[in-house]
Every structure is written in C-alpha cells, then in structure tokens.
Design an enzyme around this catalytic site. Structure first.
Site, PDB file in Angstrom:
ATOM      1  N   ASP A 136      -0.730   5.120   2.869  1.00 50.43           N
ATOM      2  CA  ASP A 136      -0.537   6.407   2.208  1.00 50.43           C
ATOM      3  C   ASP A 136      -0.677   6.348   0.698  1.00 50.43           C
ATOM      4  O   ASP A 136      -1.211   7.261   0.070  1.00 50.43           O
ATOM      5  CB  ASP A 136       0.809   7.022   2.602  1.00 50.43           C
ATOM      6  CG  ASP A 136       1.997   6.124   2.299  1.00 50.43           C
ATOM      7  OD1 ASP A 136       1.825   4.892   2.152  1.00 50.43           O
ATOM      8  OD2 ASP A 136       3.130   6.652   2.231  1.00 50.43           O
ATOM      9  N   HIS A 159       0.779  -1.241   0.000  1.00 49.19           N
ATOM     10  CA  HIS A 159       0.000   0.000   0.000  1.00 49.19           C
ATOM     11  C   HIS A 159       0.806   1.284   0.000  1.00 49.19           C
ATOM     12  O   HIS A 159       0.216   2.365  -0.008  1.00 49.19           O
ATOM     13  CB  HIS A 159      -0.972  -0.002   1.192  1.00 49.19           C
ATOM     14  CG  HIS A 159      -0.299  -0.102   2.537  1.00 49.19           C
ATOM     15  ND1 HIS A 159      -0.979   0.061   3.721  1.00 49.19           N
ATOM     16  CD2 HIS A 159       0.987  -0.357   2.896  1.00 49.19           C
ATOM     17  CE1 HIS A 159      -0.160  -0.090   4.739  1.00 49.19           C
ATOM     18  NE2 HIS A 159       1.031  -0.346   4.264  1.00 49.19           N
ATOM     19  N   HIS A 160       2.136   1.206   0.048  1.00 51.93           N
ATOM     20  CA  HIS A 160       2.935   2.437   0.094  1.00 51.93           C
ATOM     21  C   HIS A 160       3.360   2.947  -1.277  1.00 51.93           C
ATOM     22  O   HIS A 160       3.753   4.112  -1.392  1.00 51.93           O
ATOM     23  CB  HIS A 160       4.195   2.227   0.939  1.00 51.93           C
ATOM     24  CG  HIS A 160       3.938   1.990   2.391  1.00 51.93           C
ATOM     25  ND1 HIS A 160       3.171   2.838   3.160  1.00 51.93           N
ATOM     26  CD2 HIS A 160       4.339   0.990   3.227  1.00 51.93           C
ATOM     27  CE1 HIS A 160       3.114   2.373   4.403  1.00 51.93           C
ATOM     28  NE2 HIS A 160       3.809   1.249   4.467  1.00 51.93           N
ATOM     29  N   ALA A 161       3.360   2.106  -2.293  1.00 53.05           N
ATOM     30  CA  ALA A 161       3.834   2.533  -3.610  1.00 53.05           C
ATOM     31  C   ALA A 161       2.998   3.706  -4.109  1.00 53.05           C
ATOM     32  O   ALA A 161       1.770   3.708  -4.027  1.00 53.05           O
ATOM     33  CB  ALA A 161       3.779   1.377  -4.594  1.00 53.05           C
TER      34      ALA A 161
END
Length: 390
Positions: free
Chosen positions: A173, A131-133
């Site tokens: 994010d 989920h950070h990419a």
C-alpha cells in the site's frame, strides 16, 4: 556494465528491533546473512554497506514533519506521537529508530543507484521491502518506505519507467500511495484478499488516479491459495504488463510471509513456489528491463524455518549462483540457529514441492475458480486502461 551483483549489507540493520515480543524479530536478518555465507554466496557478489539515507533523500517520499517525529521518537521513545503511527502496537518506538530505519532505506537506495549507473546488474537488500510506510506515517512494522525511496531515487536519476512487483502476502500500500498519480511507475501487488488481511487495501478497483490511472495493479487472492494458484496468478498478470510497460528497471519485493507456516497470514505457499517467482522476476528483468533488477525482502515471520531459506534463494538468484532446492543446509548454520534460538533449523533448501507445476493462463481459465476470478477481476480493472485485452 560490470555484470557483478551486489548484496547490500550492514550488520547494524539488525538493530531494527521493535522488542522481544514483536513478530518482526531481527534474528531473521542475521540468520539469513549467515546462511548466505554458509553457502559461499557472499563470494559470488560484492557485499556493500551503503550510507544511510539522508534527509533530502527521505523527503523524496516522506513529509518533513513525519521525519521530524521519527527523530523525536528515536531520541526519546516516550515522546512517540500516535498520530504519526509511532508508539503503537505495530510500530513501537525504540531508541535509534530513525538511524537504523534510514540505514535500511540507504541500502535500497544504494542498490537502485548501483543498478541504474551500471556498477551492478542486479542488487539485493533483503533487509528492505518495508512497503507499508506512508509519506506521513509509520504503518505495519515499517518506518521509512525503502522500496518507494529506491524508486523515487531512480526517477530523480532520470528513469522514465520503473516497474515495482510486490509478492508479499500483504498489499504494497505504501508504494502504491507514493506513486498513485505517477505514470512513470507501474506498481503490481499480489497479496491475500483485503477482506481477510491487513491493511485492508489492494482491491482490484484500485488502479491509480489522474495521469497515473492504470498504473496500479492489484491481484487479491483468496485465503488458502497454494503454490499452483499463486504462481499461475503471477504469470497471468505480471509478464504481460511488463511487456507492455517496458520498464528501465525492475524493483521487486519478496516478502516471505506467503508461506504456509507464516503465523500472520493465510496463504499456503511453499518455499519452492517463492523460489519459482524469484526466478521469474530475474528472467523478466532480463527480458523487459535490460537486466536491471533491484530485489528486496519484506515481511516474513517464520523467522527460522522460512525467511532465511527464502531470502538465501533470492541472493543466490541475484548472484547468478542459484542454490539447488535439494541442497543440504550446512551443519554449521544449523548449529548457529540452535545457539541463537534454541530451535532446530531446517535441513534442506526445499519444502519438497519443486518443481512447481501450474496451469498457464493462455490455456484457458475456469470462471468458477476463486483464484481465476481474482485474476479476471484484476485484468478487467486495469488491462483496458493500458490498451490491453482483459
């Protein structure tokens, strides 16, 4: 609708390997798949290997120049470009990086397609949840954002309301950024407070922008939060928002790094509380999303003791055959653990804290309690924007 659940799995996803000293050890995926098999759960759902996400699909979220940079680093890791977050300590370049990252993304996109089209009621990709990419860069062990890509594909297929619930210890994010101005996507993230943990985002005041104002929700919990507070915070925020939003599909991310044994964070949540929230997401999908549920993995760096058990519980819940917390883990799996890692595997599917007791928000709150303060901050920031009372 067939009603049959799908487990997205291709053994090649274990090639998502940043190297021997990196926390994200792909053995966690292999051991999870083996534990799922040891409990016979793979006979309770359809095991599907989806094709890798193609370039047109990747471009639903990621910039073309970033995809090109990943391909270059994948072919020659020495050519990794730091301005794209590649070749860093968190995201070292490795040969085949593009291919395996696209494969993981393809499993999540395939899960979303199956659920939307009615080929399955629920689908799970525990290799996903990266989920950070960001649209233009790698971040936090994540190359392509499979969660955001799955949601983007749902929108492309005609979905008008998709809810994303992220209970990883780190803020979701990248998914928030992808849909920051899109009112069709409600993103809810429960995570450790950004003042004490990467990526230092996910403050309650981050609520979206433009037409998407009020579509981003962040519950930033203090370090040390345990079972009762974590589950209480989830139920104090998520059900009411889903009842209002009425998503057509629920996508949830179940990073196991909230656990008290996780080496990279500071919450104190047990396996049993993680299971309780998995059960809650299943129930909420049926109550508010017509049963359409896409469940993803995420972080989790206690790769033997925690991750395989947590995600095997998730697979069991998705399959409609939940594993009892008190279940004894098959000896064959424990032998495999020792053969692979020279560690002793856990013996039961519980941390001894089931059932998890917590106080319902509706019964009242304590304004001096740090967890209740966190919940109040989130409700006050976003609920009025959605026409709800804080």
């Amino acid at each position: 609708m067939s009603g049959r659940a799908q487990l997205m799995w291709d053994e090649a996803v274990t090639g998502y390997d940043f190297g021997p000293n990196h926390p994200m050890d792909p053995v966690r995926l292999d051991l999870t798949r083996r534990l799922v098999g040891a409990f016979g759960l793979d006979r309770e759902l359809e095991v599907v290997a989806a094709k890798p996400a193609g370039e047109s699909t990747l471009r639903l979220v990621h910039r073309e120049d970033y995809i090109d940079a990943v391909k270059v680093a994948s072919a020659d890791p020495a050519g990794a470009r730091g301005e794209y977050g590649l070749g860093t300590i968190d995201d070292p370049a490795f040969a085949g990086m593009h291919e395996v990252s696209a494969l993981i993304a393809g499993q999540s996109v395939g899960a979303a397609e199956a659920v939307w089209r009615g080929d399955a009621e629920h689908a799970v990709n525990f290799a996903g949840g990266l989920h950070h990419a960001m649209p233009g860069g790698a971040s936090g062990f994540c190359i392509y954002n499979d969660a955001a890509l799955a949601i983007a594909r749902l929108l492309e297929l005609g979905a008008e309301r998709v809810a994303y619930v992220d209970v990883d210890v780190h803020h979701g994010d990248g998914v928030q950024a992808a849909f920051w101005e899109d009112p069709r996507v409600l993103t809810i993230s429960l995570h450790e407070h950004p003042s004490t943990l990467f990526p230092q985002t996910g403050w309650p005041q981050e609520t979206g922008a433009g037409a998407g104002e009020g579509s981003a929700v962040n519950v930033a919990l203090p370090a040390g939060t345990g079972d009762a507070g974590w589950v209480r915070a989830f139920h104090a925020v998520v059900p009411e928002l889903l009842a209002d939003f009425r998503p057509q599909v629920l996508v949830s991310q179940h990073g196991a790094d909230t656990h008290f044994e996780d080496p990279l964070a500071h919450l104190a949540v047990s396996l049993d509380a993680q299971r309780a929230v998995q059960v809650a997401c299943h129930e909420l999908a049926h109550e508010y999303a017509g049963g359409k549920w896409v469940a993803l993995g995420g972080g989790g760096y206690a790769v033997v003791d925690v991750v395989p058990r947590s995600w095997t519980h998730l697979v069991g819940i998705v399959a409609g055959k939940p594993v009892a917390p008190e279940a004894v883990i098959p000896e064959e799996w424990r032998q495999q653990v020792f053969a692979r890692t020279r560690q002793l595997g856990p013996q039961r599917m519980t941390d001894g804290r089931w059932p998890v007791a917590y106080g319902e928000w509706e019964a009242g709150y304590d304004p001096a309690d740090r967890i209740d303060q966190a919940v109040l901050a989130s409700r006050r920031a976003v609920f009025p924007l959605r026409g709800l009372l804080p």
